[in-house]
Design an enzyme around this catalytic site. Structure first.
Site, PDB file in Angstrom:
ATOM      1  N   GLU A   6       0.984  -6.694  -6.441  1.00 30.61           N
ATOM      2  CA  GLU A   6       0.973  -5.237  -6.347  1.00 30.61           C
ATOM      3  C   GLU A   6       2.362  -4.689  -6.017  1.00 30.61           C
ATOM      4  O   GLU A   6       2.806  -3.689  -6.599  1.00 30.61           O
ATOM      5  CB  GLU A   6      -0.013  -4.775  -5.261  1.00 30.61           C
ATOM      6  CG  GLU A   6      -1.450  -5.214  -5.487  1.00 30.61           C
ATOM      7  CD  GLU A   6      -1.823  -6.525  -4.815  1.00 30.61           C
ATOM      8  OE1 GLU A   6      -2.988  -6.646  -4.393  1.00 30.61           O
ATOM      9  OE2 GLU A   6      -0.965  -7.431  -4.713  1.00 30.61           O
ATOM     10  N   HIS A  55       4.041  -9.938  -3.441  1.00 32.62           N
ATOM     11  CA  HIS A  55       2.677  -9.913  -3.964  1.00 32.62           C
ATOM     12  C   HIS A  55       2.689  -9.192  -5.309  1.00 32.62           C
ATOM     13  O   HIS A  55       3.591  -8.400  -5.598  1.00 32.62           O
ATOM     14  CB  HIS A  55       1.747  -9.179  -3.012  1.00 32.62           C
ATOM     15  CG  HIS A  55       1.476  -9.931  -1.749  1.00 32.62           C
ATOM     16  ND1 HIS A  55       0.437  -9.607  -0.912  1.00 32.62           N
ATOM     17  CD2 HIS A  55       2.095 -10.988  -1.165  1.00 32.62           C
ATOM     18  CE1 HIS A  55       0.415 -10.420   0.122  1.00 32.62           C
ATOM     19  NE2 HIS A  55       1.428 -11.271  -0.012  1.00 32.62           N
ATOM     20  N   CYS A  84      -0.137  -4.431   0.888  1.00 31.13           N
ATOM     21  CA  CYS A  84      -0.166  -3.847  -0.447  1.00 31.13           C
ATOM     22  C   CYS A  84      -0.816  -2.469  -0.452  1.00 31.13           C
ATOM     23  O   CYS A  84      -0.358  -1.563  -1.149  1.00 31.13           O
ATOM     24  CB  CYS A  84      -0.857  -4.794  -1.413  1.00 31.13           C
ATOM     25  SG  CYS A  84       0.108  -6.293  -1.710  1.00 31.13           S
ATOM     26  N   CYS A  99      -4.352  -6.632   0.071  1.00 36.77           N
ATOM     27  CA  CYS A  99      -4.204  -6.825   1.517  1.00 36.77           C
ATOM     28  C   CYS A  99      -3.674  -5.545   2.168  1.00 36.77           C
ATOM     29  O   CYS A  99      -3.371  -4.558   1.490  1.00 36.77           O
ATOM     30  CB  CYS A  99      -3.249  -7.993   1.782  1.00 36.77           C
ATOM     31  SG  CYS A  99      -1.527  -7.631   1.367  1.00 36.77           S
TER      32      CYS A  99
END
Length: 142
Positions: free
Chosen positions: A48, A46, A79, A76
């Site tokens: 992040e 992801h 993260c 999410c």
């Protein structure tokens, strides 16, 4: 957030869910990234996580105190865990993620008091633009 939006557009151009992120400290850009789990074949890739990994390598430390993470979409659960463990000082996100957002949309994890670190957060920076890139991406894929 403008830079994060540009990165989200790069993700979309590569067929990835368009999320972009940048990490700054004292006005200095430490790292930037975007979603890339499809191209990397990595479910943890992801935006992040990518940014936190890059910044940690650059600084030689997995802890990133005094930093601000700008991300186009509400993070999410995975993260947010990484953000807390990295000791990110502040999180700023553009649009909410109603299905999996873990800051305000679903779990409100940063409001819990059992973590050993508090990350301040705010939302809504360029929210319309951040939401629009996601909406457009998924509309085009359907």
């Amino acid at each position: 957030m403008q830079k994060a939006l540009q990165l989200a557009e790069l993700a979309a151009a590569q067929g990835e869910v368009p999320v972009g992120a940048v990490l700054v400290r004292d006005g200095e850009l430490l790292a930037e990234g975007f979603n890339c789990p499809i191209s990397r074949q990595d479910p943890t890739a992801h935006a992040e996580i990518d940014v936190l990994r890059k910044a940690a390598r650059k600084l030689g430390n997995y802890r990133l105190p005094g930093t601000t993470l700008y991300v186009t979409i509400e993070p999410c659960t995975m993260c947010l865990g990484a953000i807390v463990h990295a000791r990110v000082g502040r999180l700023v996100f553009g649009a909410r993620e109603p299905r999996a957002g873990a800051v305000v949309s679903q779990l409100c994890l940063l409001d819990k008091d059992h973590y050993n670190h508090r990350t301040l957060w705010s939302e809504g920076v360029l929210a319309d633009e951040c939401r629009a890139i996601m909406t457009s991406f998924f509309r085009d894929r359907r």
